[in-house]
Design a protein around this motif. Sequence first.
Motif, PDB file in Angstrom:
ATOM      1  N   GLY A 139      64.644  73.387  65.865  1.00 37.43           N
ATOM      2  CA  GLY A 139      64.137  72.470  64.587  1.00 37.43           C
ATOM      3  C   GLY A 139      64.782  70.843  65.071  1.00 37.43           C
ATOM      4  N   LYS A 140      64.469  70.462  63.876  1.00 39.71           N
ATOM      5  CA  LYS A 140      64.800  68.999  64.142  1.00 39.71           C
ATOM      6  C   LYS A 140      66.226  68.884  63.492  1.00 39.71           C
ATOM      7  CE  LYS A 140      60.678  67.684  65.501  1.00 39.71           C
ATOM      8  NZ  LYS A 140      60.284  66.827  66.700  1.00 39.71           N
ATOM      9  N   TYR A 141      66.640  67.552  64.044  1.00 37.80           N
ATOM     10  CA  TYR A 141      68.187  67.096  63.530  1.00 37.80           C
ATOM     11  C   TYR A 141      67.911  65.762  63.200  1.00 37.80           C
ATOM     12  CZ  TYR A 141      70.369  71.307  64.920  1.00 37.80           C
ATOM     13  OH  TYR A 141      70.513  72.686  65.030  1.00 37.80           O
ATOM     14  N   GLU A 142      68.588  65.375  62.055  1.00 34.73           N
ATOM     15  CA  GLU A 142      68.759  64.086  61.547  1.00 34.73           C
ATOM     16  C   GLU A 142      69.966  63.168  61.672  1.00 34.73           C
ATOM     17  OE1 GLU A 142      66.361  61.962  57.869  1.00 34.73           O
ATOM     18  OE2 GLU A 142      66.892  64.019  57.561  1.00 34.73           O
ATOM     19  N   ILE A 143      69.868  62.078  62.030  1.00 34.92           N
ATOM     20  CA  ILE A 143      71.250  61.304  62.136  1.00 34.92           C
ATOM     21  C   ILE A 143      71.148  60.072  61.134  1.00 34.92           C
ATOM     22  CG2 ILE A 143      72.746  59.792  63.705  1.00 34.92           C
ATOM     23  CD1 ILE A 143      71.440  61.017  66.053  1.00 34.92           C
ATOM     24  N   PHE A 144      72.335  60.110  60.227  1.00 35.80           N
ATOM     25  CA  PHE A 144      72.494  59.001  59.524  1.00 35.80           C
ATOM     26  C   PHE A 144      73.545  58.091  60.018  1.00 35.80           C
ATOM     27  CE2 PHE A 144      70.361  62.473  57.107  1.00 35.80           C
ATOM     28  CZ  PHE A 144      69.649  61.939  56.324  1.00 35.80           C
ATOM     29  N   ILE A 145      73.442  56.826  59.478  1.00 34.11           N
ATOM     30  CA  ILE A 145      74.581  55.975  59.720  1.00 34.11           C
ATOM     31  C   ILE A 145      74.836  55.522  58.315  1.00 34.11           C
ATOM     32  CG2 ILE A 145      74.074  54.714  62.120  1.00 34.11           C
ATOM     33  CD1 ILE A 145      72.888  52.324  60.318  1.00 34.11           C
ATOM     34  N   LEU A 146      76.492  55.509  58.300  1.00 33.63           N
ATOM     35  CA  LEU A 146      76.868  55.216  57.047  1.00 33.63           C
ATOM     36  C   LEU A 146      77.495  53.665  56.646  1.00 33.63           C
ATOM     37  CD1 LEU A 146      78.864  58.669  56.926  1.00 33.63           C
ATOM     38  CD2 LEU A 146      76.574  58.136  56.035  1.00 33.63           C
ATOM     39  N   MET A 162      72.221  51.280  50.173  1.00 29.88           N
ATOM     40  CA  MET A 162      72.318  52.682  49.658  1.00 29.88           C
ATOM     41  C   MET A 162      73.585  53.235  50.226  1.00 29.88           C
ATOM     42  SD  MET A 162      69.566  52.375  48.013  1.00 29.88           S
ATOM     43  CE  MET A 162      69.282  53.799  47.436  1.00 29.88           C
ATOM     44  N   GLY A 163      74.096  52.888  51.155  1.00 29.47           N
ATOM     45  CA  GLY A 163      75.446  53.678  51.636  1.00 29.47           C
ATOM     46  C   GLY A 163      75.185  54.430  52.842  1.00 29.47           C
ATOM     47  N   GLN A 164      73.993  54.498  53.185  1.00 26.66           N
ATOM     48  CA  GLN A 164      73.468  55.486  54.266  1.00 26.66           C
ATOM     49  C   GLN A 164      71.759  55.251  54.503  1.00 26.66           C
ATOM     50  OE1 GLN A 164      74.427  59.572  53.799  1.00 26.66           O
ATOM     51  NE2 GLN A 164      72.373  59.816  52.800  1.00 26.66           N
ATOM     52  N   CYS A 165      71.505  55.496  55.909  1.00 24.91           N
ATOM     53  CA  CYS A 165      70.285  55.360  56.109  1.00 24.91           C
ATOM     54  C   CYS A 165      70.002  56.303  57.586  1.00 24.91           C
ATOM     55  CB  CYS A 165      69.759  54.134  56.665  1.00 24.91           C
ATOM     56  SG  CYS A 165      68.103  53.752  57.244  1.00 24.91           S
ATOM     57  N   SER A 166      68.732  57.065  57.407  1.00 25.82           N
ATOM     58  CA  SER A 166      68.221  57.911  58.535  1.00 25.82           C
ATOM     59  C   SER A 166      67.828  56.915  59.614  1.00 25.82           C
ATOM     60  CB  SER A 166      67.233  58.704  58.073  1.00 25.82           C
ATOM     61  OG  SER A 166      66.530  59.570  59.099  1.00 25.82           O
ATOM     62  N   VAL A 167      68.375  57.236  60.835  1.00 29.30           N
ATOM     63  CA  VAL A 167      67.847  56.292  61.675  1.00 29.30           C
ATOM     64  C   VAL A 167      67.269  56.982  63.079  1.00 29.30           C
ATOM     65  CG1 VAL A 167      69.657  54.443  61.354  1.00 29.30           C
ATOM     66  CG2 VAL A 167      70.324  56.238  62.747  1.00 29.30           C
ATOM     67  N   HIS A 187      67.674  68.934  68.851  1.00 31.40           N
ATOM     68  CA  HIS A 187      68.973  69.067  69.036  1.00 31.40           C
ATOM     69  C   HIS A 187      69.639  68.335  70.049  1.00 31.40           C
ATOM     70  CE1 HIS A 187      73.056  71.098  69.950  1.00 31.40           C
ATOM     71  NE2 HIS A 187      73.137  71.035  68.683  1.00 31.40           N
ATOM     72  N   ASP A 188      69.297  68.695  71.309  1.00 30.93           N
ATOM     73  CA  ASP A 188      70.020  67.971  72.407  1.00 30.93           C
ATOM     74  C   ASP A 188      69.777  66.578  72.434  1.00 30.93           C
ATOM     75  OD1 ASP A 188      70.842  70.559  73.297  1.00 30.93           O
ATOM     76  OD2 ASP A 188      69.127  70.770  74.793  1.00 30.93           O
ATOM     77  N   ALA A 189      68.511  66.091  72.155  1.00 32.72           N
ATOM     78  CA  ALA A 189      68.230  64.632  71.972  1.00 32.72           C
ATOM     79  C   ALA A 189      69.246  63.898  70.884  1.00 32.72           C
ATOM     80  CB  ALA A 189      66.852  64.172  71.794  1.00 32.72           C
ATOM     81  N   SER A 190      69.181  64.753  69.682  1.00 33.75           N
ATOM     82  CA  SER A 190      70.021  64.065  68.542  1.00 33.75           C
ATOM     83  C   SER A 190      71.351  63.932  68.834  1.00 33.75           C
ATOM     84  CB  SER A 190      69.635  65.136  67.358  1.00 33.75           C
ATOM     85  OG  SER A 190      68.465  64.971  67.003  1.00 33.75           O
TER      86      SER A 190
END
Length: 84
Positions: free
Chosen positions: A10-17, A52-57, A62-65
């Motif tokens: 599946g997919k993984y999502e990275i957020f910066i805070l 907003m305190g965070q953003c999906s970037v 999995h491996d790439a994320s």
Amino acid sequence: MSSKKSTKRGKYEIFILNDNLHSFGEVIAALTEICGHNRLQAEQCAVITHNMGQCSVFIDKHDASIEIYEELVKTGLNCKIQKR
């Protein structure tokens, strides 16, 4: 063959805070260099994070994320990763 599904599928999502340590310029530079954002995308993510305190970037497998997450953390950015 096991009936359990791999947690790495599946997919993984990275957020910066948001933090008070990094300038907009530092965040923009990291997003363009590491995530492959263009300047406008990176600027928008920096503003969203600030407001907003965070953003999906980044969203990918999995491996790439994990690779992108680790590179962002090396720059000192506060990030989180989660399965979508």
